[in-house]
Structures are given as structure tokens and as C-alpha cells.
Design an enzyme around this catalytic site. Structure first.
Site, short mmCIF file in Angstrom:
data_model
loop_
_atom_site.label_atom_id
_atom_site.label_comp_id
_atom_site.label_asym_id
_atom_site.label_seq_id
_atom_site.Cartn_x
_atom_site.Cartn_y
_atom_site.Cartn_z
N GLN A 109 0.85 -1.20 0.00
CA GLN A 109 0.00 0.00 0.00
C GLN A 109 0.88 1.25 0.00
OE1 GLN A 109 -2.56 -0.39 3.52
NE2 GLN A 109 -4.30 -0.39 2.15
N ILE A 111 3.92 1.80 -0.98
CA ILE A 111 4.77 2.07 -2.15
C ILE A 111 3.98 2.76 -3.26
CG2 ILE A 111 4.41 -0.03 -3.52
CD1 ILE A 111 7.82 1.57 -2.62
N ARG A 112 2.66 2.80 -3.14
CA ARG A 112 1.85 3.52 -4.14
C ARG A 112 2.14 5.02 -4.10
NH1 ARG A 112 -2.32 1.18 -6.58
NH2 ARG A 112 -3.53 3.12 -6.61
N ARG A 124 16.34 -11.50 -2.01
CA ARG A 124 17.17 -12.25 -2.94
C ARG A 124 18.57 -12.43 -2.37
NH1 ARG A 124 17.55 -9.72 -8.66
NH2 ARG A 124 18.28 -11.83 -9.13
N HIS A 217 1.21 14.87 1.95
CA HIS A 217 0.22 14.23 1.09
C HIS A 217 0.00 12.79 1.55
CE1 HIS A 217 -2.18 13.40 -2.45
NE2 HIS A 217 -1.40 12.36 -2.72
N ARG A 222 -3.15 8.66 4.67
CA ARG A 222 -2.94 7.48 5.51
C ARG A 222 -3.18 7.71 7.00
NH1 ARG A 222 -3.70 3.73 1.74
NH2 ARG A 222 -2.22 3.89 0.02
#
Length: 304
Positions: A109, A111-112, A124, A217, A222
Site C-alpha cells: 500500500q 509504495i503507491r 534475494r 500528502h 494514511r
């Protein structure tokens, strides 16, 4: 909250090695630097670095607007003016960098919000810790009947416990299989493949750097009551940090962004009719049912 030995050693070393600087600093932020603030069951957020303060915003604005700003007598007044009229570039002069530990589904969420610089822990390269998020019983709820992307009523304790048992069982089983695949005697599957078996409540970590304008923002969306609980608690902690970092800006942000509501042009027409004493219904307002409900909820101070 779990910090690795290396992270604890790094925090101790950083706090025990203060740096001399000629740049502006904020005492409240200096006290916060590097310290992890607990969020959820295993998560945290900590300030790694910051640049600028309230005065940096004022300085940038006065360079931008020149003599026109001299009629604004106080810095707080200018900051409120900038916030009220959505002049964003002065706020972009300040930046902050966080180290965040959070569940994977929260990260997806988060990272949007693309106006930031992110570097995430690599599964990895390294093996993920056996840590997964388990919601509190009170947070296990039904699907909302009015909001397709939100929660409704809380389940009763026995049903909620059953959900938690399922989540814990599946996360543990997937992690056991993940470890099994990594073992050399079982083929030593590549970490980049073994990780795909993990559940979304696994924890990840990242460094996240953002300017003040885009941070606000993020917080406006959030830290809002309709945001998902698990990301909202991170935003609320960041709002506390905002108040320590740029208190005048934080006050203006709460006044003009968090505590405000924007009416559409059609809503303003309806509001003028109401103020003129006219009887207006949803049918005569020319607003959709949802628009009407949202406007009336604000006017009547009711939760949607």
C-alpha cells in the site's frame, strides 16, 4: 519489536557519535534521531536523517515571492498562507529519511506513494526473519457493507481467534517450507525463488526518504480515519514526528488538510441554497446519493 544485534550496535554508535554542523537543527528531532518507535507487533519507524525546519520553508517562500511576502508579519502566518493556498514548492525544501519495519501487505500500500526514494531489504540477497504480523483480536472484522475496500463490524472473540489461528498456522507453515527449501541438503533453492512461498504478513524493512510536501500528502491519506488500520498507525507515528520537526507547519497541516473538507462546486451551490433558507433534498440538489451523504455527514459532524 525485534532489532538485530547489528542494528542495535549501529544505533548505539550513531547516538554516541554526535556530529558538529553549521546547518539548522531541531532539538526535538535531534532527540528522536535513530531511536526506533514501536508500531504493530514487530514493526518500528525511526528517523535516520532530516534536512530543514519551519524557517527553511519561510526562507524558500520569501525567495520565491520576493517583496510580496513582507506584509506577512510572522513566519507562522506565512506558513498558514502557503498551506491554505496549496503552495507546495517551499515545503519541498525540507526532507526526511525514515527506516521502517513493516508487514509486506502494508509496504505494498505504502509504495503507491511514488514521490519518494526507497531502498528495501532484499530477500534475494538475505534470508527473511521468522516474523509475521498478527492483528489484535479487536482488529479482526467483517467486510464493510458500504466500503468495498474497508472493514465492517468486529467479529466476536471466538470467530476472531479462529481467524488468527488460521493466519498463524499458514504463516508458520509457509516459513517452515521456506527454510526447508533453502537448506543445502534439500537442494539449496535460490533465495529469490524460495521467498515466493511466503505470506503477505511477513515483515520487511526499508529506508524511505521524502520531501515535506509529499510527506504531508501521504499523511493526509494514511492518517485519515478511513485508511487501513495497519498503515494508519505508522502514519499517526509519523504525524507525531512531523509535530516535533516542523511544529508550525504541522499545526497548519492539521488545520487546513487533516481537519478540513473540500466541497465541490455543486456542493457549494447546495450549501448557498441551504444558507439562504431553501429546503434542499438529495433529489433537488443534483448531487449523487454518495455526494449528498458525504456532504451531509460533514455538515452534521457524523462519521460516514
Amino acid at each position: 519489536m525485534a532489532l538485530t544485534k547489528e542494528q542495535r550496535a549501529e544505533i548505539t554508535a550513531q547516538r554516541n557519535t554526535p556530529q558538529e554542523t553549521s546547518r539548522p537543527t531541531v532539538p526535538a528531532m535531534e532527540a528522536l534521531l535513530f531511536e526506533p518507535l514501536e508500531v504493530l507487533d514487530h514493526g518500528f519507524i525511526r528517523v535516520v536523517d532530516y534536512m530543514g525546519d519551519d524557517s527553511a520553508i519561510v526562507q524558500a517562500a520569501r525567495v520565491s515571492y520576493g517583496k510580496g511576502t513582507k506584509r506577512v508579519s510572522e513566519d507562522a502566518g506565512l506558513i498558514r498562507y502557503l498551506m491554505r493556498h496549496r503552495h507546495s514548492s517551499p515545503f519541498e525544501m525540507c526532507e526526511i529519511k525514515f527506516h521502517v519495519k513493516l508487514p509486506l501487505f502494508v509496504a505494498r500500500q505504502w509504495i503507491r506513494h511514488r514521490m519518494a526514494n526507497v531502498n528495501e531489504y532484499s530477500a534475494r540477497y538475505s534470508v527473511l526473519d521468522r516474523e509475521f504480523y498478527m492483528p489484535d483480536l479487536t482488529q479482526v472484522s467483517t467486510q464493510s457493507s458500504t466500503n468495498n475496500q474497508g472493514r465492517g463490524e468486529a467479529l466476536d472473540a471466538s470467530q476472531a481467534q479462529e481467524v488468527l489461528d488460521i493466519l498463524r498456522r499458514d504463516a508458520a507453515q509457509c516459513y517452515d517450507d521456506y527454510e526447508h527449501m533453502l537448506l543445502p541438503e534439500n537442494g539449496g533453492v535460490a533465495r529469490e525463488l524460495a521467498r515466493i512461498n511466503l505470506t503477505l504478513n511477513m515483515y520487511t524493512q526499508w529506508y524511505w526518504k521524502i520531501d515535506l510536501h509529499n510527506l504531508m500528502h501521504f499523511l493526509a491519506l494514511r492518517a485519515e480515519s478511513h485508511a487501513q488500520y495497519e498503515i494508519r498507525v505508522y502514519a499517526e507515528k509519523m504525524l507525531e514526528i512531523l509535530k516535533a520537526w516542523v511544529p508550525q507547519t504541522a499545526a497548519a497541516f492539521e488545520e487546513y488538510r487533516l481537519g478540513s473538507y473540500s466541497f465541490s462546486a455543486s456542493m457549494l451551490k447546495v450549501l448557498r441554497r441551504l444558507l439562504a433558507g431553501e429546503s434542499v433534498t438529495q433529489e433537488t440538489s443534483h448531487l449523487t446519493k454518495r455526494e449528498w451523504a458525504e456532504m451531509m455527514a460533514v455538515l452534521e459532524n457524523k462519521a460516514l
